[in-house]
Scaffold this active site. Structure first.
Site, PDB file in Angstrom:
ATOM      1  N   LYS A  84      -8.362  -1.824   5.726  1.00 53.64           N
ATOM      2  CA  LYS A  84      -8.605  -2.151   4.299  1.00 53.64           C
ATOM      3  C   LYS A  84      -7.521  -3.381   4.113  1.00 53.64           C
ATOM      4  CE  LYS A  84      -8.664   1.921   2.949  1.00 53.64           C
ATOM      5  NZ  LYS A  84      -9.031   3.040   3.208  1.00 53.64           N
ATOM      6  N   HIS A  90       0.698  -1.297  -0.072  1.00 52.99           N
ATOM      7  CA  HIS A  90       0.026   0.122  -0.239  1.00 52.99           C
ATOM      8  C   HIS A  90       0.773   1.162   0.020  1.00 52.99           C
ATOM      9  CE1 HIS A  90      -3.529   2.457   1.059  1.00 52.99           C
ATOM     10  NE2 HIS A  90      -2.735   2.988   1.588  1.00 52.99           N
ATOM     11  N   SER A 114      -7.877   3.567   9.167  1.00 51.17           N
ATOM     12  CA  SER A 114      -8.488   3.379   8.235  1.00 51.17           C
ATOM     13  C   SER A 114      -7.748   2.550   7.085  1.00 51.17           C
ATOM     14  CB  SER A 114      -8.605   4.867   7.322  1.00 51.17           C
ATOM     15  OG  SER A 114      -8.944   4.892   6.124  1.00 51.17           O
ATOM     16  N   ASP A 155     -15.453   2.155   7.056  1.00 49.49           N
ATOM     17  CA  ASP A 155     -14.449   2.952   6.752  1.00 49.49           C
ATOM     18  C   ASP A 155     -14.738   3.911   5.582  1.00 49.49           C
ATOM     19  OD1 ASP A 155     -11.676   3.949   6.338  1.00 49.49           O
ATOM     20  OD2 ASP A 155     -11.701   3.004   4.607  1.00 49.49           O
ATOM     21  N   ARG A 159     -15.002  12.310   7.200  1.00 49.81           N
ATOM     22  CA  ARG A 159     -13.721  13.006   7.508  1.00 49.81           C
ATOM     23  C   ARG A 159     -13.518  13.972   6.281  1.00 49.81           C
ATOM     24  NH1 ARG A 159      -9.786   8.362   7.801  1.00 49.81           N
ATOM     25  NH2 ARG A 159      -8.345   9.919   8.154  1.00 49.81           N
TER      26      ARG A 159
HETATM   27  N1  URA Z   1      -6.020   6.606   2.843  1.00 52.98           N
HETATM   28  C1  URA Z   1      -7.036   5.991   3.493  1.00 52.98           C
HETATM   29  O1  URA Z   1      -7.368   4.936   2.820  1.00 52.98           O
HETATM   30  N2  URA Z   1      -7.684   6.516   4.601  1.00 52.98           N
HETATM   31  C2  URA Z   1      -6.897   7.731   5.204  1.00 52.98           C
HETATM   32  O2  URA Z   1      -7.465   8.133   6.160  1.00 52.98           O
HETATM   33  C3  URA Z   1      -5.949   8.093   4.395  1.00 52.98           C
HETATM   34  C4  URA Z   1      -5.619   7.687   3.632  1.00 52.98           C
END
Ligand code: URA
Length: 433
Positions: free
Chosen positions: A187, A82, A183, A161, A168
């Site tokens: 995932k 990621h 967050s 999320d 957010r």
């Molecule tokens: N990427 C995400 O998936 N979540 C966040 O809060 C910030 C960046």
């Protein structure tokens, strides 16, 4: 339990329990907690933060809000990566086939881009006929057969999320290490891979502006990963300038093929080699030195480029078309941008260049906007290069030439010149586990 009391508790800086956090998430998902209540709680978290146990508890609640992929049938060698977002970040297109060509299994869900950042799914969709939606059976089968599959993120993965992130985004509560860490990691945990490699960026084009903050974010994510029994490695990297030379979907596919052919730009190769070595080391259990040499030979032997084509073909992409790489640089209109002064390129603001590329059509302002896959920017000069007035700095690509003036104006704001050669900061700040 009442949402009101939980907000009040966090407002006073107290710690929330797993039960309280589960209650918040389930109430929000069922519609029993309102946006204004969750916004108040998020703001209290931004101000008073959360400790490690609360951050893991929030991650767990978000993982459990939806589907969780079970990749255990694929064995111990599953690895995901990621990036916390960047401009010109095409690393997945390069590191995934490298790792797969060396025996790792990369079964990955990726996102689309929004605003000035690009998404891997958009880049892949710039290849004719490439399918980014597969059934779950097709997903597992391809991972098992060829060790690599990348699809768009399932709508059922971590729906909490998704809902929290949207809130957010409009309440100035993105910027919190525990919220970002939970967050991202929710995932990654729900996606099922045993090993996770995180490229945590800092700089003008990133969420974290300093390497120290990026390290704190990385540490928070590593801790969450450990709590869920995953092997997590973080590479902390500079995102003050775009990564590589291309920004824009098909241009980035072109650059990925160049990199896999051993012709990549220095920083891009350095980052991809480091990330793929971390993937190989973690998934195959070899030390970093051995992993680095395996990666080097996968590129020089052409093995990783072969794996890239095999992957693209398996997901329906037109490989013969991209083998003639000029098709990836074939936007209807091209225009050069010239240096306005003599001097060293002192800064190349990543966020502004991302915005210029978005103006040309490579990105979305709103989530349902259509993008121009051939649009973008190809840089001819990098940070620290000396240029004379009139030298070509970059070429813009688009299907709509009416966009050139506004894009070049934004691009020009990204550049500053200096009489002295600027000190280059190291692309890789640290690797931590
Ligand atoms: N990427 C995400 O998936 N979540 C966040 O809060 C910030 C960046």
């Amino acid at each position: 339990m009442r949402i009101y009391d939980i907000i009040d508790k966090k407002r006073h800086g107290d710690c929330l329990s797993q039960e309280e956090i589960d209650f918040v998430i389930s109430s929000y998902m069922s519609g029993n907690a309102q946006d204004y209540q969750i916004s108040a709680l998020l703001m209290a978290i931004c101000i008073n933060s959360m400790n490690e146990a609360e951050t893991s508890a929030l991650t767990k609640a978000m993982v459990n809000s939806g589907e969780v992929l079970d990749l255990s049938l694929l064995g111990e060698k599953t690895v995901d990566k990621h990036s916390t977002g960047g401009i010109g970040d095409k690393t997945t297109l390069i590191v995934a086939p490298i790792a797969a060509s060396l025996g790792c299994t990369v079964a990955k869900m990726s996102g689309r881009g929004l605003g000035f950042t690009g998404g891997t799914v958009d880049k892949l969709e710039s290849i004719d006929n490439f399918k980014t939606e597969l059934s779950i059976d097709e997903f597992y089968k391809q991972a098992n057969d060829i060790g690599i599959v990348v699809v768009g993120q399932s709508a059922n993965l971590t729906p909490a999320d998704k809902k929290l992130y949207a809130l957010r985004d409009v309440t100035a509560t993105i910027d919190s290490i525990p919220l970002i860490a939970s967050s991202i990691m929710s995932k990654k945990i729900a996606s099922g891979s045993k090993s996770i490699v995180l490229d945590v960026k800092y700089g003008s084009g990133a969420f974290m502006k300093t390497p120290e903050d990026a390290e704190k974010l990385a540490e928070a994510m590593i801790k969450i990963g450990k709590d869920f029994g995953r092997r997590v490695t973080a590479v902390i990297t500079d995102m003050n300038a775009p990564l590589g030379t291309c920004i824009g979907n098909s241009l980035e596919v072109w650059e990925a093929i160049e990199a896999l052919s051993g012709r990549g730009e220095e920083n891009l190769i350095r980052l991809c080699s480091a990330v793929s070595a971390c993937m190989v080391s973690s998934a195959l259990g070899v030390d970093m030195e051995e992993a680095e040499s395996m990666v080097e030979s996968a590129i020089s032997s052409g093995k990783s480029l072969d794996k890239f084509y095999e992957w693209i073909e398996k997901q329906g992409g037109d490989v013969s078309k991209i083998k003639d790489t000029s098709s990836l640089l074939s936007a209807k209109f091209k225009r050069d941008i010239y240096a306005k002064e003599d001097g060293y390129i002192y800064s190349l603001d990543a966020q502004k260049i991302g915005t210029a590329s978005m103006i040309l059509g490579a990105g979305r302002v709103n989530k349902d906007d259509k993008i121009d896959h051939l649009a973008g920017i190809k840089l001819s000069k990098s940070l620290g290069d000396y240029v004379n007035k009139g030298d070509v700095l970059a070429t813009m690509y688009t299907s709509n030439d009416a966009l050139f003036d506004s894009a070049s104006l934004t691009f020009e704001q990204s550049i500053s010149y200096s009489k002295c050669k600027p000190k280059k900061s190291d692309l890789i700040y640290k690797v931590i586990k």
